[in-house]
Scaffold this motif. Structure first.
Motif, short mmCIF file in Angstrom:
data_model
loop_
_atom_site.label_atom_id
_atom_site.label_comp_id
_atom_site.label_asym_id
_atom_site.label_seq_id
_atom_site.Cartn_x
_atom_site.Cartn_y
_atom_site.Cartn_z
N GLU A 266 59.11 61.79 26.87
CA GLU A 266 59.47 63.05 26.24
C GLU A 266 58.23 63.93 26.08
OE1 GLU A 266 63.17 62.24 23.31
OE2 GLU A 266 61.29 61.34 22.65
N HIS A 267 58.47 65.22 25.85
CA HIS A 267 57.37 66.12 25.54
C HIS A 267 56.76 65.72 24.19
CE1 HIS A 267 60.16 68.35 28.16
NE2 HIS A 267 59.08 68.94 28.65
N TYR A 268 55.44 65.79 24.09
CA TYR A 268 54.81 65.37 22.84
C TYR A 268 53.49 66.10 22.62
CZ TYR A 268 51.92 62.33 25.86
OH TYR A 268 51.07 61.83 26.82
N LYS A 269 52.98 65.98 21.37
CA LYS A 269 51.72 66.60 20.97
C LYS A 269 50.65 65.54 20.78
CE LYS A 269 53.48 68.53 17.32
NZ LYS A 269 53.58 69.31 16.05
N ARG A 270 49.42 65.91 21.15
CA ARG A 270 48.26 65.06 20.95
C ARG A 270 47.19 65.86 20.21
NH1 ARG A 270 49.61 60.74 20.62
NH2 ARG A 270 49.42 59.00 22.07
N THR A 271 46.49 65.24 19.27
CA THR A 271 45.42 65.92 18.55
C THR A 271 44.05 65.40 19.00
OG1 THR A 271 45.71 64.34 16.74
CG2 THR A 271 46.75 66.50 16.48
N PHE A 272 43.04 66.22 18.75
CA PHE A 272 41.67 65.86 19.10
C PHE A 272 40.72 66.64 18.19
CE2 PHE A 272 42.61 69.67 21.46
CZ PHE A 272 41.43 70.39 21.52
N GLN A 311 55.66 75.82 24.87
CA GLN A 311 55.29 76.06 26.26
C GLN A 311 55.56 74.81 27.10
OE1 GLN A 311 54.47 78.82 27.66
NE2 GLN A 311 53.48 78.27 29.60
N ALA A 312 55.15 73.66 26.61
CA ALA A 312 55.36 72.42 27.37
C ALA A 312 56.84 72.12 27.56
CB ALA A 312 54.68 71.25 26.65
N ARG A 313 57.64 72.41 26.55
CA ARG A 313 59.08 72.10 26.63
C ARG A 313 59.83 73.04 27.57
NH1 ARG A 313 59.62 71.18 20.11
NH2 ARG A 313 59.00 68.95 20.09
N ALA A 314 59.17 74.11 28.00
CA ALA A 314 59.81 75.00 28.96
C ALA A 314 59.86 74.38 30.36
CB ALA A 314 59.07 76.34 29.01
N TYR A 315 59.19 73.26 30.56
CA TYR A 315 59.16 72.61 31.87
C TYR A 315 59.97 71.32 31.84
CZ TYR A 315 55.16 75.69 32.67
OH TYR A 315 54.35 76.79 32.79
N GLN A 316 60.71 71.09 32.92
CA GLN A 316 61.36 69.80 33.11
C GLN A 316 60.34 68.79 33.61
OE1 GLN A 316 64.52 68.62 32.58
NE2 GLN A 316 65.02 70.57 31.57
N PRO A 317 60.31 67.59 33.03
CA PRO A 317 59.38 66.57 33.55
C PRO A 317 59.65 66.28 35.02
CG PRO A 317 60.27 65.92 31.41
CD PRO A 317 61.06 67.11 31.84
N LYS A 318 58.59 66.02 35.74
CA LYS A 318 58.66 65.78 37.18
C LYS A 318 57.96 64.47 37.52
CE LYS A 318 58.67 70.77 37.94
NZ LYS A 318 58.98 71.02 36.52
N ASP A 319 58.33 63.88 38.63
CA ASP A 319 57.72 62.62 39.05
C ASP A 319 56.23 62.80 39.34
OD1 ASP A 319 60.19 61.47 38.89
OD2 ASP A 319 60.55 61.42 41.06
#
Length: 794
Positions: A266-272, A311-319
């Motif tokens: 799934e789409h997710y967030k990462r911190t740094f 922004q990330a969720r606007a894209y369908q995951p791809k192989d």
């Protein structure tokens, strides 16, 4: 019992909405200019400000006068209309005692609370809570309303230090992972002294509380503080997150929210932790369905008001690709310029290490403001991307977003405008020939006109760049996810590969922003902030022929361009790597002499300008910069420094989702490797000893550079200078008037820039940019350079 309950409710402190006041319009002109005209600010800077009365008149920048008139909020508590057009709203409130309160305002650019400048909320987020001391009796709130409607109220504090869950930075937890994560939350200190010995305890679900020691928080301000997040095995969904604030082990305040648990697909967030300022930031990920070292890696940059996770969720995951979305530091942020640009490249460098991919399959794309970001990042860093795909993108501030162009510029204005060249996308247009490009735009776009795309189409055609172009018939600005996740564009991305051609051209405007391409680094320029170009071609015998323009110093990475045994540069000299040491042979540096010929210089000059130690002024605000308050001036000068540093820290927190250390001048010895921003002058701030060798000397009553001396209390100065490996920035003045003038210089506004040094009299507030005293760039040896300097001639 019911009566007692009602009495208790009646006695409970309540919010105080600010619903009436006086308003005035069209007295402030700013925008993306380095200086503005503001006749109300002119009174404040001169120390002549008095609370207005209805009918009082103020000169207007364009001539004539404007009048303070009564204004009233609507039924929703919002002031609408005229005062927002470059104007002010002045409100008052009375108090029966001295007490800490919170100002919660939305729509203001900034506010003066009882004459002290504090950060505003121009984008109307509504979560900024500014602590202040409410005085017994009369209190004044002067709001600058340059962008939109204003809504404001005063709120009692819940505790001396409290948590604000309205502006948190949180990661997502991935099912099956067990690493400790980082979050951040604003902590508000409503006491008139620094808060220290604080801890945050974070508890996920029914798990164990994890405690984190916090940095100190200044008096009557806020700071976004990091905290560690521990957790056990969790199922997907939203999980309660409880936060406790402690001092010395004693509970001060508690707050609750949720944290999301996601599946790895799934789409997710990462911190740094950002190296710009040490704050906690996040990026969002659209993961590859089939992770592989042969996959592509795509950086996508969002539009104005859009969150990175959206922004990330606007894209369908791809192989075949991982898609990563940086934040620009905020949904509006910095237009992918300045620190937005730094954030994008910081995330890009993290992503290249974090996600398996083919280093030749590296792509950049974005929409709207992110379409502009795609143009500016792609042309600034052609060394990074095999292909770029701007959608609904505007070209530059000068084509769309109000870039500053002075009319009939004098020499000083020309120097100021030159300092903005890093944002002038078209100056780097030739770099587009190194990338595959797909331009996408709706032909009925009512936000970013399609002419922006058509202009770039013609420009790319003129230089012979390879690109694909598509206008979607009848489409507006946003026509669904397809305007970012466009199949034909992704088909091109799938095929794109980064190449090391036998012939290429590279242009940079500032090596401090972008210096290297295909193994060649432009270390120094002849004329700072004018385009520097290198054209390289491999000859039949394997050697390279190099031609240059506006380049003072070059370095060659022989492992990248295979230059050995020789390079011919500017058609005249054959250069060979010097020395027998293998490390010396990997990098050969050359520099230009005064007569224009090139000579080898294997050892890089550590004292001169370089990509790591460069101007202009705003580049001091990186490398975990620290704000340094002067404490050796008069009470008024010291108070100004403390208030100005607090205002900058609050503004940075709001505009850049940032967090910075604010220290006293006697503490700088503890921060030896970090950039410093000094407030004041050599007579008020003891840390000025660190810039004692700088060609500019700023003191009480005078500022001097290159034999030019300006005397009086009404000069402001901005400059930067190296000290060892770090940069030191100065925000100061020659007296209280000059110091107060720096309060609102818009150096945190994207598209605004200043040269290495600038001197400004307070008369600029009424006369405009033509009154700026002087500006210029230091030479490559960091000394005064008359050729790169300009002074006003009266």
């Amino acid at each position: 019992m019911l009566l007692a309950s009602l009495v208790l409710v009646a006695l409970r402190p309540a919010d105080i909405p600010l619903l009436s006041g006086l308003g005035i319009s069209e007295v402030s002109q700013g925008g993306r200019a380095p200086v503005g005209i503001d006749t109300v600010q002119s009174q404040i800077v001169a120390g002549q400000w008095k609370e207005p009365h209805a009918g009082d008149k103020v000169p207007a920048p364009r001539g004539g006068e404007r009048e303070w008139t009564a204004v009233t909020a609507n039924k929703n508590g919002t002031f609408d209309g005229g005062p927002a057009n470059g104007g002010y709203i002045d409100c008052t409130a009375d108090s029966d005692s001295d007490k800490p309160m919170l100002l919660v305002a939305a729509g203001d650019t900034l506010v003066y609370i009882n004459g002290v400048i504090r950060a505003g909320d121009p984008y109307g987020y509504g979560y900024l809570k500014i602590p202040f001391e409410m005085k017994k009796g009369h209190n004044e709130f002067l709001f600058l309303c340059g962008r939109g409607s204003l809504k404001a109220s005063l709120t009692p504090v819940d505790a001396p230090q409290m948590l604000n869950t309205g502006d948190m930075t949180l990661p997502d937890i991935l099912v099956g992972e067990h690493q400790e994560l980082l979050g951040a939350i604003p902590v508000v200190n409503s006491e008139d002294r620094e808060a220290s010995n604080l801890e945050i305890g974070a508890q996920v679900g029914d798990g164990k509380e994890v405690r984190t020691k916090l940095p100190r928080i200044g008096a009557m301000t806020l700071r976004k503080c990091p905290f560690h997040i521990g957790y056990g095995d969790l199922a997907p969904g939203d999980v309660p997150l409880k936060l406790n604030l402690y001092r010395g082990g004693k509970l001060l305040h508690s707050a609750s929210t949720t944290i999301s648990v996601r599946k790895p697909v799934e789409h997710y967030k990462r911190t740094f932790v950002s190296q710009i300022d040490g704050s906690v930031q996040y990026y969002a990920v659209c993961p590859a369905l089939k992770p592989s070292k042969d996959n592509a890696l795509i950086l996508t940059v969002h539009g104005a008001s859009v969150e990175a996770i959206g922004q990330a969720r606007a894209y369908q995951p791809k192989d075949w690709c991982t898609i990563v979305a940086p934040t620009n530091r905020r949904p509006f942020g910095f237009d992918w310029e300045d620190w937005g640009r730094m954030d994008a490249m910081e995330v890009w460098n993290i992503a290249k290490k974090e996600f398996p991919h083919d280093p030749k399959r590296v792509i950049l794309t974005g929409h709207s403001m992110g379409g502009h970001g795609t143009w500016t990042l792609g042309l600034t860093f052609p060394n990074e991307f095999a292909a770029i795909g701007p959608s609904a993108g505007w070209i530059s501030f000068w084509s769309y977003a109000g870039g500053w162009t002075p009319k009939e510029p004098n020499a000083v204005e020309t120097m100021l405008r030159r300092s903005m060249n890093s944002s002038d996308t078209l100056l780097m247009l030739n770099n587009a020939k190194m990338e595959d490009i797909y331009i996408l735009h709706g032909d009925k776009d009512d936000n970013v006109p399609v002419e922006q795309a058509r202009e770039m189409k013609q420009r790319l055609t003129d230089i012979g760049a390879k690109f694909e172009y598509h206008e979607q018939p009848g489409a507006g600005h946003w026509w669904g996810n397809q305007c970012v996740d466009w199949p034909p564009m992704f088909e091109m991305f799938d095929k794109a590969r980064y190449e090391y051609p036998d012939k290429f051209e590279f242009t940079t405007v500032n090596p401090g922003v972008s210096a290297s391409c295909r193994g060649i680094t432009i270390d120094e320029q002849i004329d700072p902030l004018l385009p520097s170009k290198v054209a390289a071609a491999r000859q039949a015998d394997g050697t390279w022929s190099i031609t240059t323009e506006n380049v003072a110093k070059l370095s060659f990475d022989t492992s990248r361009i295979d230059v050995l045994p020789s390079i011919t540069i500017d058609g005249a000299q054959e250069l060979r790597a010097g020395g027998n040491d293998s490390d010396a042979r990997k990098v050969m540096s050359v520099q230009v002499r005064n007569n224009g010929s090139w000579i080898p210089d294997v050892i890089r000059d550590k004292d001169g300008k370089s990509p790591e130690r460069s101007g202009p002024f705003k580049l001091a605000f990186q490398n975990r910069f620290v704000l340094v308050v002067g404490t050796h001036g008069t009470p008024g000068e010291n108070a100004w420094a403390a208030n100005k540093a607090r205002y900058d820290a609050e503004s940075w927190a709001y505009r850049g989702n940032g967090a910075v250390d604010v220290i006293r001048d006697d503490e700088v010895g503890k921060y030896k490797d970090r950039n410093l921003i000094l407030y004041g002058n050599a007579d008020t701030n003891s840390a000025f000893k660190l810039v004692a060798k700088c060609p500019m000397q700023l003191k009480r009553d005078s500022v001097e550079i290159g034999g030019h001396s300006m005397k009086g209390e009404d000069f402001a100065a901005l400059y930067l200078y190296p000290q060892g490996s770090r940069m030191i920035g100065v925000v100061g003045g020659t007296g209280l008037a000059g110091l107060r003038y720096t309060d609102r210089l818009p150096y945190f506004t994207s598209g605004v820039a200043y040269p290495d040094w600038t001197i400004l009299p307070t008369s600029v507030l009424t006369k405009g940019s033509k009154a700026v005293s002087a500006a210029g760039f230091f030479g490559n040896d960091w000394q005064f350079d008359e050729k790169q300097s300009a002074f006003e001639t009266r």
